[in-house]
Design a protein around this motif. Structure first.
Motif, PDB file in Angstrom:
ATOM      1  N   SER A 183     113.021  20.610  35.920  1.00 44.88           N
ATOM      2  CA  SER A 183     112.720  21.932  35.369  1.00 44.88           C
ATOM      3  C   SER A 183     111.770  21.832  34.183  1.00 44.88           C
ATOM      4  O   SER A 183     111.671  20.803  33.518  1.00 44.88           O
ATOM      5  N   LYS A 235     107.908  22.860  40.472  1.00 47.90           N
ATOM      6  CA  LYS A 235     108.859  22.447  39.433  1.00 47.90           C
ATOM      7  C   LYS A 235     109.561  23.697  38.942  1.00 47.90           C
ATOM      8  O   LYS A 235     108.935  24.680  38.579  1.00 47.90           O
ATOM      9  N   GLN A 236     110.878  23.678  38.957  1.00 45.93           N
ATOM     10  CA  GLN A 236     111.652  24.844  38.549  1.00 45.93           C
ATOM     11  C   GLN A 236     111.420  25.149  37.081  1.00 45.93           C
ATOM     12  O   GLN A 236     111.477  24.266  36.234  1.00 45.93           O
ATOM     13  N   THR A 237     111.112  26.379  36.764  1.00 44.78           N
ATOM     14  CA  THR A 237     110.974  26.820  35.388  1.00 44.78           C
ATOM     15  C   THR A 237     112.244  27.545  34.989  1.00 44.78           C
ATOM     16  O   THR A 237     112.608  28.535  35.596  1.00 44.78           O
ATOM     17  N   ALA A 238     112.921  27.037  33.976  1.00 46.85           N
ATOM     18  CA  ALA A 238     114.250  27.532  33.638  1.00 46.85           C
ATOM     19  C   ALA A 238     114.250  28.206  32.283  1.00 46.85           C
ATOM     20  O   ALA A 238     113.459  27.881  31.407  1.00 46.85           O
ATOM     21  N   THR A 275     109.708  19.150  29.955  1.00 49.20           N
ATOM     22  CA  THR A 275     110.153  18.991  31.335  1.00 49.20           C
ATOM     23  C   THR A 275     111.213  17.897  31.384  1.00 49.20           C
ATOM     24  O   THR A 275     111.305  17.045  30.493  1.00 49.20           O
ATOM     25  N   THR A 320     107.799  29.416  38.951  1.00 49.24           N
ATOM     26  CA  THR A 320     107.734  27.988  39.208  1.00 49.24           C
ATOM     27  C   THR A 320     106.439  27.448  38.663  1.00 49.24           C
ATOM     28  O   THR A 320     105.473  28.165  38.431  1.00 49.24           O
ATOM     29  N   ASN A 326     111.230  23.746  30.603  1.00 48.46           N
ATOM     30  CA  ASN A 326     112.039  24.554  29.698  1.00 48.46           C
ATOM     31  C   ASN A 326     111.230  24.959  28.468  1.00 48.46           C
ATOM     32  O   ASN A 326     110.476  24.141  27.929  1.00 48.46           O
TER      33      ASN A 326
END
Length: 250
Positions: free
Chosen positions: A196, A39-42, A160, A30, A198
Motif C-alpha cells: 500500500s 499498488k493499493q492506496t490506503a 509505501t 490505486t 500511505n
C-alpha cells in the motif's frame, strides 16, 4: 547520498518541549507500479500523538543499545543525547517501508514551507552497484529564523510498504539542541495494508521558544539534531537522522 531540504518562505522546525496532534489525510484509488500491477492506496489510521518527554523510563546509552539484538521504544526514550551512530542496519527494514515524499506547511497560512520527494531509481541495467547502505537515512534542513516562531505546522509524509502487513507501526522522534533534549514526539500509526501507499499529516502545535534559545539556535547551525526511530510490534526496524540550520536568508 542524503537528502537536503531548503525552506521556501518563512520556516521553523518545532524544536522545544511541545504537544502535538496529528490527523489523517484522505487518499484513495490505486497507484500503478512499474510492472503494471496496482499498488493499493490506503487511508492510514493515526492515533493522537503524545509528547514523550514526560515519560519516565530508565536512562540508557547509545553504547548499551548498540549491544542489543532488539531495541524497544522504552530503550530509545531513555537516551539523553543525540546518537552518533545508527542503532539498526537497513537490513532490519524487512517490511520494505519506503518514505517517498515529505512536506511541511504553516497551518495558519497554508504556505508550503518545503517539500521533498525521493528521486526515482535511474539504474535500469539490473547490475548491482556499490551503494552507501545509509543513503537516504539522513536529511539536512535549512530554514530561516522565522521558522522558530511558527505556532502550528503540518507535516505530510507519504510512504509505501512491501508485501507484508504492518501491525503496530510507531515512530518516536527526539530533537536536541547540542545535548539538551528539546522535545520527544510519539506517533502511533497503527495498521498498514500490504503493498500500500500511505499518506498522513501530523499536526504539530508547540509553544514559543525563548529569545535566548532562538538566538543560540540561529547562531549555531546544524547543532540542532533529531533521531527518528521506527518500530513494528515494539521492535526497532528503521532509524533516520537529521540536522537543522535556522540562519537561511540572514
Amino acid at each position: 547520498m542524503s537528502y537536503s531540504c531548503t525552506s521556501r518562505g518563512n520556516s521553523q522546525d518545532p524544536s522545544n518541549e511541545s504537544s502535538q496532534n496529528h490527523r489523517r489525510a484522505p487518499t484513495g484509488g490505486t497507484d500503478s507500479t512499474g510492472n503494471g500491477s496496482p499498488k493499493q492506496t490506503a487511508v492510514m489510521k493515526v492515533k493522537k500523538g503524545c509528547n514523550s518527554t514526560e515519560v519516565e523510563v530508565p536512562v540508557t546509552t547509545e553504547e548499551e543499545l548498540l549491544g542489543r539484538t532488539v531495541i524497544t521504544p522504552e530503550d530509545v526514550l531513555g537516551l539523553q543525547k543525540i546518537t552518533e551512530h545508527y542503532l539498526c542496519s537497513p537490513d532490519e527494514n524487512v517490511f520494505n517501508i519506503d518514505f517517498t515524499r515529505f512536506k511541511i506547511r504553516d497551518m495558519e497560512t497554508s504556505t508550503v514551507l518545503f517539500e521533498i520527494t525521493k528521486p526515482p531509481s535511474t539504474d535500469k541495467s539490473g547490475e548491482k552497484k556499490d551503494i552507501d547502505p545509509n543513503a537516504g537515512r539522513f536529511v539536512r534542513y535549512q530554514f530561516t529564523p522565522a521558522f522558530l516562531r511558527l505556532r502550528q505546522v503540518g507535516a505530510t509524509v507519504e510512504f509505501t510498504v512491501g508485501d507484508m502487513p504492518i501491525e503496530n507501526f510507531r515512530m518516536i522522534e527526539r530533537h536536541y539542541f547540542r545535548e539538551r533534549l528539546l522535545k520527544s514526539f510519539d506517533f502511533e500509526f497503527g495498521f498498514c495494508m500490504p503493498s500500500s501507499k500511505n499518506t498522513c499529516e501530523h499536526i504539530y502545535e508547540f509553544p514559543p521558544l525563548s529569545e535566548d534559545t532562538i538566538r543560540e539556535m540561529v547562531l549555531h547551525p546544524y547543532e540542532t539534531q533529531s533521531d527518528s526511530f521506527y518500530f513494528v510490534d515494539n521492535k526497532l526496524v528503521m532509524h533516520n537522522k537529521a540536522d537543522y540550520s535556522y540562519n537561511g536568508g540572514t
